[in-house]
Write a protein that holds these residues in place. Structure first.
Motif, PDB file in Angstrom:
ATOM      1  N   VAL A  44      -0.772  -4.259  -1.882  1.00 51.02           N
ATOM      2  CA  VAL A  44      -2.076  -4.193  -1.235  1.00 51.02           C
ATOM      3  C   VAL A  44      -2.976  -3.273  -2.054  1.00 51.02           C
ATOM      4  O   VAL A  44      -2.525  -2.640  -3.009  1.00 51.02           O
ATOM      5  N   SER A  45      -4.231  -3.178  -1.660  1.00 49.02           N
ATOM      6  CA  SER A  45      -5.171  -2.329  -2.388  1.00 49.02           C
ATOM      7  C   SER A  45      -4.703  -0.872  -2.368  1.00 49.02           C
ATOM      8  O   SER A  45      -4.439  -0.324  -1.295  1.00 49.02           O
ATOM      9  N   PRO A  46      -4.621  -0.228  -3.527  1.00 49.02           N
ATOM     10  CA  PRO A  46      -4.239   1.193  -3.549  1.00 49.02           C
ATOM     11  C   PRO A  46      -5.266   2.086  -2.870  1.00 49.02           C
ATOM     12  O   PRO A  46      -4.937   3.194  -2.444  1.00 49.02           O
ATOM     13  N   LYS A  47      -6.490   1.596  -2.742  1.00 46.76           N
ATOM     14  CA  LYS A  47      -7.497   2.354  -2.007  1.00 46.76           C
ATOM     15  C   LYS A  47      -7.187   2.364  -0.513  1.00 46.76           C
ATOM     16  O   LYS A  47      -7.430   3.353   0.173  1.00 46.76           O
ATOM     17  N   ALA A  48      -6.668   1.252  -0.021  1.00 43.93           N
ATOM     18  CA  ALA A  48      -6.337   1.157   1.403  1.00 43.93           C
ATOM     19  C   ALA A  48      -5.055   1.904   1.726  1.00 43.93           C
ATOM     20  O   ALA A  48      -4.980   2.636   2.716  1.00 43.93           O
ATOM     21  N   SER A  53       0.990   2.471  -4.004  1.00 47.33           N
ATOM     22  CA  SER A  53       0.425   2.058  -5.292  1.00 47.33           C
ATOM     23  C   SER A  53       1.477   1.918  -6.388  1.00 47.33           C
ATOM     24  O   SER A  53       1.221   1.290  -7.419  1.00 47.33           O
ATOM     25  N   ASN A  77      -3.319 -10.403   1.503  1.00 47.29           N
ATOM     26  CA  ASN A  77      -4.222 -11.469   1.069  1.00 47.29           C
ATOM     27  C   ASN A  77      -3.538 -12.310  -0.009  1.00 47.29           C
ATOM     28  O   ASN A  77      -2.398 -12.028  -0.413  1.00 47.29           O
ATOM     29  N   ARG A  79      -4.308 -12.633  -3.159  1.00 49.21           N
ATOM     30  CA  ARG A  79      -4.100 -11.914  -4.415  1.00 49.21           C
ATOM     31  C   ARG A  79      -2.801 -11.116  -4.374  1.00 49.21           C
ATOM     32  O   ARG A  79      -2.028 -11.113  -5.339  1.00 49.21           O
ATOM     33  N   GLY A  80      -2.572 -10.425  -3.270  1.00 52.79           N
ATOM     34  CA  GLY A  80      -1.334  -9.675  -3.139  1.00 52.79           C
ATOM     35  C   GLY A  80      -0.116 -10.572  -3.159  1.00 52.79           C
ATOM     36  O   GLY A  80       0.926 -10.228  -3.733  1.00 52.79           O
ATOM     37  N   ASP A  83       0.619 -11.577  -6.705  1.00 55.16           N
ATOM     38  CA  ASP A  83       1.252 -10.473  -7.438  1.00 55.16           C
ATOM     39  C   ASP A  83       2.718 -10.313  -7.040  1.00 55.16           C
ATOM     40  O   ASP A  83       3.599 -10.186  -7.900  1.00 55.16           O
ATOM     41  N   THR A 108      -6.707  -5.840   7.450  1.00 55.19           N
ATOM     42  CA  THR A 108      -6.749  -6.703   6.267  1.00 55.19           C
ATOM     43  C   THR A 108      -8.170  -7.048   5.824  1.00 55.19           C
ATOM     44  O   THR A 108      -8.353  -7.834   4.900  1.00 55.19           O
ATOM     45  N   ASN A 109      -9.170  -6.471   6.496  1.00 54.81           N
ATOM     46  CA  ASN A 109     -10.568  -6.682   6.116  1.00 54.81           C
ATOM     47  C   ASN A 109     -10.967  -8.150   6.172  1.00 54.81           C
ATOM     48  O   ASN A 109     -11.710  -8.645   5.323  1.00 54.81           O
TER      49      ASN A 109
END
Length: 281
Positions: A44-48, A53, A77, A79-80, A83, A108-109
């Motif tokens: 997932v986003s490292p910002k979230a 990370s 999402n 993209r995740g 990956d 999950t925005n």
């Protein structure tokens, strides 16, 4: 009986970054216990979720040749999913689908409708790469946002997931509001009808109510339970305070008490239980 150990869920809400080497050592200890699955990390986003990370680096250093435990990674999402699917060591991709519109956005925005669209794409990715999709029905027993909730809504979500041929669904009590009555009703309503779906229980709980929840789910036919050592963790996207995970040692004690053979390596289990204090303190 399947016990899913969830160190990822335990770690993700901790603000201070746990060193990658410490994560690797802890996860390798858990891999020796004999759990069915290890929910080890997330793409997932490292910002979230900055704590996760280093998931790819952690994965590269797991001693998988010494275990039959399967690996699960959380994604939020497409993209995740793309990956995560590139890593052959991963068996399961887990996606949180909420019956609460507010929580779906927070977690999950995206809206529920958008999440369902992405879930269909993620299912295709899983099929393409030989992975199995695990869908968590978040806020499955209620929510703190005054969004509509009832058991029939959860059942309708399962019907939609069944159309996507989702084979594993975990009912998630994200904030610890489930009780024996709604646990029993949901599992007894779902398990006999959707015989080709494996239903799990991901029950966050307080220390005083864990047993009645486990007992209700088990008696209603559930044979897949998520836990985390010492009940650490909780969902950082849910509320201002975290409600801890189901303590794995409580799950093990309960199932052994009723006579189930879990085939766990008790020496490794006790070592992991002891090591968890160093990881999370």
């Amino acid at each position: 009986m399947k016990i899913i150990e969830c160190p990822r869920d335990a770690m993700q809400g901790i603000k201070e970054f746990i060193p990658t080497e410490k994560k690797i050592a802890y996860l390798n200890t858990l891999l020796q216990v004999g759990f069915d699955t290890l929910d080890f990390g997330s793409f997932v986003s490292p910002k979230a979720i900055p704590q996760m990370s280093d998931t790819a680096e952690v994965l590269a250093n797991l001693e998988l040749e010494k275990t039959d435990t399967k690996l699960l990674a959380i994604i939020a999402n497409v993209r995740g999913a793309d990956d995560a699917a590139l890593h052959k060591q991963i068996d399961y991709l887990g996606f949180p689908l909420s019956v609460s519109e507010t929580f779906q956005q927070r977690n999950t925005n995206k809206s529920i409708a958008e999440a369902m669209e992405q879930l269909a794409q993620i299912q295709d990715i899983c099929h393409k790469h030989g992975k199995t999709l695990v869908t968590y029905i978040s806020m499955g027993f209620g929510n703190p946002y005054n969004d509509p909730w009832d058991a029939e809504t959860v059942i309708r979500f399962v019907e939609e997931l069944h159309k996507l041929k989702v084979k594993i669904i975990s009912l998630s009590d994200t904030i610890g509001v489930s009780n024996p009555e709604n646990i029993t009703y949901l599992f007894e309503s779902l398990i006999p009808v959707f015989k080709d779906i494996e239903f799990g229980a991901h029950l966050h709980t307080t220390p005083t109510t864990w047993q009645e929840k486990v007992e209700a789910a088990y008696n209603a036919g559930c044979r897949r339970f998520d836990g985390a050592m010492r009940g650490y963790g909780g969902c950082p996207m849910a509320k201002d305070e975290l409600v801890g995970n189901m303590a794995t040692e409580n799950l093990v004690a309960y199932f052994e008490k009723i006579g189930l053979n879990l085939n766990l390596n008790k020496a490794a289990f006790n070592a992991a239980l002891a090591e968890s204090n160093a990881v999370f303190s």
